[in-house]
Design a protein around this motif. Structure first.
Motif, PDB file in Angstrom:
ATOM      1  N   SER A   1       0.859  -1.188   0.000  1.00 43.92           N
ATOM      2  CA  SER A   1       0.000   0.000   0.000  1.00 43.92           C
ATOM      3  C   SER A   1       0.892   1.233   0.000  1.00 43.92           C
ATOM      4  O   SER A   1       1.693   1.441   0.919  1.00 43.92           O
ATOM      5  N   VAL A   2       0.742   2.057  -1.054  1.00 42.27           N
ATOM      6  CA  VAL A   2       1.656   3.181  -1.283  1.00 42.27           C
ATOM      7  C   VAL A   2       0.877   4.471  -1.501  1.00 42.27           C
ATOM      8  O   VAL A   2      -0.111   4.488  -2.238  1.00 42.27           O
ATOM      9  N   ILE A   3       1.339   5.546  -0.886  1.00 40.33           N
ATOM     10  CA  ILE A   3       0.812   6.890  -1.151  1.00 40.33           C
ATOM     11  C   ILE A   3       1.904   7.704  -1.827  1.00 40.33           C
ATOM     12  O   ILE A   3       3.065   7.671  -1.413  1.00 40.33           O
ATOM     13  N   VAL A   4       1.522   8.448  -2.863  1.00 37.25           N
ATOM     14  CA  VAL A   4       2.437   9.384  -3.519  1.00 37.25           C
ATOM     15  C   VAL A   4       1.726  10.716  -3.637  1.00 37.25           C
ATOM     16  O   VAL A   4       0.634  10.806  -4.214  1.00 37.25           O
ATOM     17  N   THR A   5       2.321  11.771  -3.086  1.00 38.02           N
ATOM     18  CA  THR A   5       1.754  13.109  -3.255  1.00 38.02           C
ATOM     19  C   THR A   5       2.475  13.843  -4.384  1.00 38.02           C
ATOM     20  O   THR A   5       3.578  13.473  -4.776  1.00 38.02           O
ATOM     21  N   GLY A   6       1.819  14.872  -4.901  1.00 40.06           N
ATOM     22  CA  GLY A   6       2.361  15.555  -6.069  1.00 40.06           C
ATOM     23  C   GLY A   6       2.391  14.635  -7.267  1.00 40.06           C
ATOM     24  O   GLY A   6       3.274  14.730  -8.128  1.00 40.06           O
ATOM     25  N   ALA A   7       1.402  13.742  -7.345  1.00 38.81           N
ATOM     26  CA  ALA A   7       1.408  12.671  -8.348  1.00 38.81           C
ATOM     27  C   ALA A   7       0.800  13.091  -9.677  1.00 38.81           C
ATOM     28  O   ALA A   7       0.694  12.274 -10.587  1.00 38.81           O
ATOM     29  N   GLY A   8       0.419  14.355  -9.804  1.00 46.81           N
ATOM     30  CA  GLY A   8      -0.216  14.792 -11.043  1.00 46.81           C
ATOM     31  C   GLY A   8       0.739  14.980 -12.200  1.00 46.81           C
ATOM     32  O   GLY A   8       0.315  15.036 -13.363  1.00 46.81           O
ATOM     33  N   SER A   9       2.036  15.077 -11.918  1.00 50.66           N
ATOM     34  CA  SER A   9       3.007  15.313 -12.986  1.00 50.66           C
ATOM     35  C   SER A   9       4.408  15.039 -12.470  1.00 50.66           C
ATOM     36  O   SER A   9       4.611  14.754 -11.287  1.00 50.66           O
ATOM     37  N   GLY A  10       5.372  15.149 -13.362  1.00 51.79           N
ATOM     38  CA  GLY A  10       6.778  15.121 -12.993  1.00 51.79           C
ATOM     39  C   GLY A  10       7.212  13.913 -12.193  1.00 51.79           C
ATOM     40  O   GLY A  10       6.869  12.763 -12.500  1.00 51.79           O
ATOM     41  N   ILE A  11       7.982  14.172 -11.139  1.00 52.08           N
ATOM     42  CA  ILE A  11       8.541  13.100 -10.323  1.00 52.08           C
ATOM     43  C   ILE A  11       7.445  12.286  -9.656  1.00 52.08           C
ATOM     44  O   ILE A  11       7.522  11.052  -9.590  1.00 52.08           O
ATOM     45  N   GLY A  12       6.401  12.950  -9.157  1.00 51.58           N
ATOM     46  CA  GLY A  12       5.317  12.227  -8.502  1.00 51.58           C
ATOM     47  C   GLY A  12       4.604  11.271  -9.429  1.00 51.58           C
ATOM     48  O   GLY A  12       4.327  10.119  -9.057  1.00 51.58           O
ATOM     49  N   ARG A  13       4.316  11.719 -10.639  1.00 50.74           N
ATOM     50  CA  ARG A  13       3.669  10.826 -11.616  1.00 50.74           C
ATOM     51  C   ARG A  13       4.585   9.659 -11.954  1.00 50.74           C
ATOM     52  O   ARG A  13       4.139   8.502 -11.989  1.00 50.74           O
ATOM     53  N   ALA A  14       5.857   9.943 -12.197  1.00 50.67           N
ATOM     54  CA  ALA A  14       6.796   8.879 -12.545  1.00 50.67           C
ATOM     55  C   ALA A  14       6.917   7.858 -11.426  1.00 50.67           C
ATOM     56  O   ALA A  14       6.981   6.645 -11.670  1.00 50.67           O
ATOM     57  N   THR A  15       6.938   8.336 -10.188  1.00 53.17           N
ATOM     58  CA  THR A  15       7.062   7.431  -9.050  1.00 53.17           C
ATOM     59  C   THR A  15       5.799   6.599  -8.860  1.00 53.17           C
ATOM     60  O   THR A  15       5.870   5.386  -8.609  1.00 53.17           O
ATOM     61  N   ALA A  16       4.642   7.240  -8.954  1.00 48.44           N
ATOM     62  CA  ALA A  16       3.382   6.502  -8.810  1.00 48.44           C
ATOM     63  C   ALA A  16       3.286   5.402  -9.872  1.00 48.44           C
ATOM     64  O   ALA A  16       2.894   4.262  -9.566  1.00 48.44           O
ATOM     65  N   MET A  17       3.662   5.727 -11.097  1.00 48.79           N
ATOM     66  CA  MET A  17       3.612   4.743 -12.175  1.00 48.79           C
ATOM     67  C   MET A  17       4.619   3.621 -11.957  1.00 48.79           C
ATOM     68  O   MET A  17       4.333   2.448 -12.228  1.00 48.79           O
ATOM     69  N   ALA A  18       5.795   3.974 -11.445  1.00 47.85           N
ATOM     70  CA  ALA A  18       6.817   2.952 -11.212  1.00 47.85           C
ATOM     71  C   ALA A  18       6.406   1.996 -10.094  1.00 47.85           C
ATOM     72  O   ALA A  18       6.598   0.776 -10.208  1.00 47.85           O
ATOM     73  N   PHE A  19       5.851   2.522  -9.012  1.00 46.10           N
ATOM     74  CA  PHE A  19       5.366   1.652  -7.935  1.00 46.10           C
ATOM     75  C   PHE A  19       4.276   0.716  -8.464  1.00 46.10           C
ATOM     76  O   PHE A  19       4.292  -0.487  -8.182  1.00 46.10           O
ATOM     77  N   ALA A  20       3.329   1.274  -9.202  1.00 42.64           N
ATOM     78  CA  ALA A  20       2.230   0.460  -9.718  1.00 42.64           C
ATOM     79  C   ALA A  20       2.730  -0.612 -10.680  1.00 42.64           C
ATOM     80  O   ALA A  20       2.224  -1.739 -10.678  1.00 42.64           O
ATOM     81  N   ALA A  21       3.728  -0.269 -11.490  1.00 38.85           N
ATOM     82  CA  ALA A  21       4.284  -1.233 -12.438  1.00 38.85           C
ATOM     83  C   ALA A  21       4.929  -2.412 -11.730  1.00 38.85           C
ATOM     84  O   ALA A  21       5.055  -3.502 -12.295  1.00 38.85           O
ATOM     85  N   GLU A  22       5.328  -2.198 -10.467  1.00 39.49           N
ATOM     86  CA  GLU A  22       5.926  -3.279  -9.692  1.00 39.49           C
ATOM     87  C   GLU A  22       4.944  -3.898  -8.711  1.00 39.49           C
ATOM     88  O   GLU A  22       5.324  -4.564  -7.753  1.00 39.49           O
ATOM     89  N   GLY A  23       3.659  -3.679  -8.961  1.00 42.45           N
ATOM     90  CA  GLY A  23       2.634  -4.401  -8.217  1.00 42.45           C
ATOM     91  C   GLY A  23       2.024  -3.699  -7.032  1.00 42.45           C
ATOM     92  O   GLY A  23       1.175  -4.270  -6.349  1.00 42.45           O
ATOM     93  N   ALA A  24       2.430  -2.453  -6.767  1.00 47.14           N
ATOM     94  CA  ALA A  24       1.889  -1.739  -5.615  1.00 47.14           C
ATOM     95  C   ALA A  24       0.466  -1.267  -5.867  1.00 47.14           C
ATOM     96  O   ALA A  24       0.051  -1.061  -7.013  1.00 47.14           O
ATOM     97  N   GLN A  25      -0.263  -1.070  -4.769  1.00 49.69           N
ATOM     98  CA  GLN A  25      -1.588  -0.466  -4.807  1.00 49.69           C
ATOM     99  C   GLN A  25      -1.417   0.990  -4.411  1.00 49.69           C
ATOM    100  O   GLN A  25      -1.114   1.301  -3.261  1.00 49.69           O
ATOM    101  N   VAL A  26      -1.580   1.880  -5.359  1.00 50.17           N
ATOM    102  CA  VAL A  26      -1.186   3.271  -5.197  1.00 50.17           C
ATOM    103  C   VAL A  26      -2.387   4.172  -4.929  1.00 50.17           C
ATOM    104  O   VAL A  26      -3.405   4.094  -5.626  1.00 50.17           O
ATOM    105  N   VAL A  27      -2.256   5.026  -3.923  1.00 46.62           N
ATOM    106  CA  VAL A  27      -3.165   6.147  -3.742  1.00 46.62           C
ATOM    107  C   VAL A  27      -2.380   7.393  -4.149  1.00 46.62           C
ATOM    108  O   VAL A  27      -1.358   7.722  -3.528  1.00 46.62           O
ATOM    109  N   ALA A  28      -2.824   8.031  -5.209  1.00 45.92           N
ATOM    110  CA  ALA A  28      -2.125   9.178  -5.775  1.00 45.92           C
ATOM    111  C   ALA A  28      -2.826  10.463  -5.361  1.00 45.92           C
ATOM    112  O   ALA A  28      -4.039  10.605  -5.536  1.00 45.92           O
ATOM    113  N   GLY A  29      -2.074  11.397  -4.799  1.00 54.32           N
ATOM    114  CA  GLY A  29      -2.641  12.665  -4.365  1.00 54.32           C
ATOM    115  C   GLY A  29      -2.010  13.848  -5.072  1.00 54.32           C
ATOM    116  O   GLY A  29      -0.815  13.857  -5.359  1.00 54.32           O
ATOM    117  N   ASP A  30      -2.817  14.842  -5.360  1.00 53.79           N
ATOM    118  CA  ASP A  30      -2.331  16.089  -5.960  1.00 53.79           C
ATOM    119  C   ASP A  30      -3.471  17.102  -5.866  1.00 53.79           C
ATOM    120  O   ASP A  30      -4.641  16.721  -5.923  1.00 53.79           O
TER     121      ASP A  30
END
Length: 266
Positions: free
Chosen positions: A8-37
């Motif tokens: 279970s992963v939270i990423v803030t600032g996930a609407g663009s840039g580093i946050g988006r890249a990180t949220a996508m990378a976690f999800a690609a490795e099987g995480a369940q992501v809650v993305a905030g922005d």
């Protein structure tokens, strides 16, 4: 891959840039992501993740507002049974503001989002991680927080605060098995730096981007994301209270007149 399967992963600032890249990378490795922005662009990030077969849920909110951070943590726990990882990434730059050009309002806004935001992430995220017996928090700081010359005054001060917050929080969480670290990006192409990149491209001077670091280039959000995932992973199980610079080597030197590689000094 799949090292974050079921996490279970939270990423803030996930609407663009580093946050988006990180949220996508976690999800690609099987995480369940809650993305905030606070931008509605967070929903585009969620769609990108879902279209790639990943799990994500988006929430619009302000990372510097206590109620919004509590809502993020509660959502992750309600949907995924707890919280394992929090990437406190949201931030604003405030421009290249000089000391005597700053207003109190600008300082307060930057500190609220850039420094109080990570504090709230740690305060409310760590307690849920303790319930699971372990966890990892990664805050986005900056090379601007290491020394002068990489950002405006309030931005740099806020990021220096993040670095110290990570150090003191790691100590406060002694014995909990919850680790707290920071990543310190250098020049990365994101919404914050868009103006600089666009100006260089329009002027035909893309070769000048990142010219002050030994790699002689700017970085990509995905390069920061890979470092965040490492710090959040069990591979970094003995790394705690650290600020890791990912900057092409920019912060490895004090300002000097550099000799070009392969050329002799005049």
């Amino acid at each position: 891959m799949g090292s974050f399967t079921g996490k279970s992963v939270i990423v803030t600032g996930a609407g663009s840039g580093i946050g988006r890249a990180t949220a996508m990378a976690f999800a690609a490795e099987g995480a369940q992501v809650v993305a905030g922005d606070r931008s509605e662009a967070v929903h585009a990030t969620v769609e990108l993740i879902r279209s790639a077969g990943g799990s994500a849920y988006g929430i619009q909110g302000d990372a510097g507002e206590e109620a919004d951070v509590i809502a993020l943590v509660d959502t992750a726990c309600d949907r995924h049974g707890g919280l394992d990882i929090f990437h406190a990434n949201a931030g604003i730059s405030g421009g290249l503001t000089g000391l005597f050009d700053c207003t109190v309002d600008l300082w307060q806004d930057i500190l609220r989002i850039n420094l109080i935001g990570p504090f709230l992430a740690i305060k409310y995220g760590a307690l849920k991680m303790v319930e699971r017996g372990k966890g990892a928090i990664v805050c986005t700081a900056s090379v601007a927080g290491l020394r002068s010359g990489a950002g405006g005054v309030p931005y740099s001060a806020s990021k220096a605060g993040v670095i110290n917050l990570v150090q003191t929080s790691a100590q406060q969480l002694s014995g909990s098995n919850v680790r707290v670290n920071a990543v310190c990006p250098g020049l990365i192409e994101t919404g914050m730096t868009k103006f600089a990149y666009e100006h260089a491209r329009a002027a035909g001077k893309t070769d000048r981007i990142g010219r002050l670091n030994p790699m002689r280039r700017g970085g990509e959000p995905e390069e920061i994301a890979r470092t965040v995932l490492f710090l959040a992973s069990d591979d970094a199980s003995y790394i705690n209270g650290q600020a890791i610079a990912v900057d092409g080597g920019l912060s490895s030197s004090h300002p000097v007149t550099r000799q070009e590689f392969g050329k002799t000094a005049a």
